[in-house]
Design an enzyme around this catalytic site. Structure first.
Site, PDB file in Angstrom:
ATOM      1  N   SER A  64      -4.323  -0.762   9.282  1.00  0.00           N
ATOM      2  CA  SER A  64      -4.861  -0.049  10.439  1.00  0.00           C
ATOM      3  C   SER A  64      -6.242  -0.573  10.824  1.00  0.00           C
ATOM      4  O   SER A  64      -6.982  -1.100   9.994  1.00  0.00           O
ATOM      5  CB  SER A  64      -4.965   1.452  10.158  1.00  0.00           C
TER       6      SER A  64
HETATM    7  N1  SAH Z   1      -2.279   2.993   5.542  1.00  0.00           N
HETATM    8  C1  SAH Z   1      -1.966   1.575   5.721  1.00  0.00           C
HETATM    9  C2  SAH Z   1      -1.434   1.267   7.108  1.00  0.00           C
HETATM   10  C3  SAH Z   1      -0.051   1.573   7.161  1.00  0.00           C
HETATM   11  S1  SAH Z   1       0.941   1.035   8.512  1.00  0.00           S
HETATM   12  C4  SAH Z   1      -3.116   0.687   5.416  1.00  0.00           C
HETATM   13  O1  SAH Z   1      -4.230   1.195   5.209  1.00  0.00           O
HETATM   14  O2  SAH Z   1      -2.919  -0.526   5.350  1.00  0.00           O
HETATM   15  C5  SAH Z   1       2.228   2.252   8.278  1.00  0.00           C
HETATM   16  C6  SAH Z   1       3.027   2.110   7.005  1.00  0.00           C
HETATM   17  O3  SAH Z   1       3.950   3.220   6.977  1.00  0.00           O
HETATM   18  C7  SAH Z   1       3.878   0.854   6.918  1.00  0.00           C
HETATM   19  O4  SAH Z   1       3.587   0.169   5.742  1.00  0.00           O
HETATM   20  C8  SAH Z   1       5.309   1.392   6.938  1.00  0.00           C
HETATM   21  O5  SAH Z   1       6.222   0.624   6.154  1.00  0.00           O
HETATM   22  C9  SAH Z   1       5.141   2.774   6.370  1.00  0.00           C
HETATM   23  N2  SAH Z   1       6.211   3.734   6.688  1.00  0.00           N
HETATM   24  C10 SAH Z   1       6.954   3.848   7.827  1.00  0.00           C
HETATM   25  N3  SAH Z   1       7.838   4.862   7.730  1.00  0.00           N
HETATM   26  C11 SAH Z   1       7.644   5.425   6.495  1.00  0.00           C
HETATM   27  C12 SAH Z   1       8.253   6.527   5.803  1.00  0.00           C
HETATM   28  N4  SAH Z   1       9.232   7.259   6.340  1.00  0.00           N
HETATM   29  N5  SAH Z   1       7.795   6.805   4.553  1.00  0.00           N
HETATM   30  C13 SAH Z   1       6.796   6.089   3.976  1.00  0.00           C
HETATM   31  N6  SAH Z   1       6.184   5.029   4.591  1.00  0.00           N
HETATM   32  C14 SAH Z   1       6.606   4.704   5.834  1.00  0.00           C
END
Ligand code: SAH
Length: 215
Positions: A64
């Protein structure tokens, strides 16, 4: 991995940018200044690590934007010792920001490759985050209740199970919406069935995926 004066200088500038965009919580800004964000990205992307931008981290996902991380963290009002559930571990950067603030962090990721990579990586840079492979919509019933819950992907709706796993008096921060644009919502659990919902502007996240086979 090295964290040299150049990196530290770039981080100071990044913190100033984030501050100018409206983040006021000094503890959050300090956490961003302390964490070497370039460790969370492939080395070839080093020059991008300290721009206030989201960036690809593989498996079609992103780390992010620092401002967004700061904004969601500020909304969570993290206190030392808070037990926090994060949905969407991704690179692990957001989880480390929460850990820097003294929280006990539990984080769920649904992409196996990413889960494995981050699970091995976080201890190597000194962070103890409890990482889980699974569906964030379901939360972590075995570890509930949580003081705070943060969702770091765009949610089509507010997952009922997560609301249940939040303590009374707890805060849940979630970007809600489909079609690439979400409203940042902060939900305060006033009692078992009474909630206050606030809206805090629009953001754009990768989608929180529901009922999909894990890849
Ligand atoms: N917090 C992260 C950014 C994440 S982007 C950071 O600091 O880098 C969003 C993430 O959510 C992705 O890795 C994606 O694979 C995950 N995601 C999407 N749907 C999800 C679900 N149902 N359960 C858990 N993770 C999920």
């Amino acid at each position: 991995m090295t964290d040299n004066y150049r990196h530290k200088g770039l981080r100071k500038k990044l913190v100033e940018t984030v501050r100018q965009k409206g983040i006021k919580d000094e503890t959050v800004l300090e956490a961003i200044e302390n964490i070497p964000r370039h460790f969370f990205m492939d080395s070839s992307f080093l020059e991008f690590a300290y721009k206030d931008k989201a960036f690809p981290i593989g498996s079609g996902q992103t780390i992010s934007q620092p401002y967004t991380v700061a904004f969601q963290t500020e909304l969570l009002e993290v206190k030392k010792g808070d037990k926090i559930l994060e949905i969407g571990t991704g690179s692990g950067y957001q989880a480390c920001v929460l850990a820097e603030l003294g929280a006990k962090v539990f984080s769920i990721e649904r992409q196996k490759k990413l889960y494995q990579k981050t699970k091995e990586f976080l201890p190597s840079i000194g962070y103890r985050i409890k990482t889980f492979y699974g569906d964030g919509f379901k939360g972590l019933p075995a570890f509930q209740p949580f003081d705070k819950i943060i969702i770091t992907a765009g949610a089509p709706h507010i997952p009922e199970d997560l609301i249940k796993q939040l303590k009374v008096g707890g805060i849940l921060v979630i970007p809600e919406g489909t079609g690439g644009i979400q409203i940042m919502k902060r939900i305060i659990k006033l009692s078992e069935n009474k909630f206050e919902t606030q809206e805090h502007g629009t953001f754009s996240f990768v989608p929180l995926l529901e009922n999909k086979a894990n890849d």
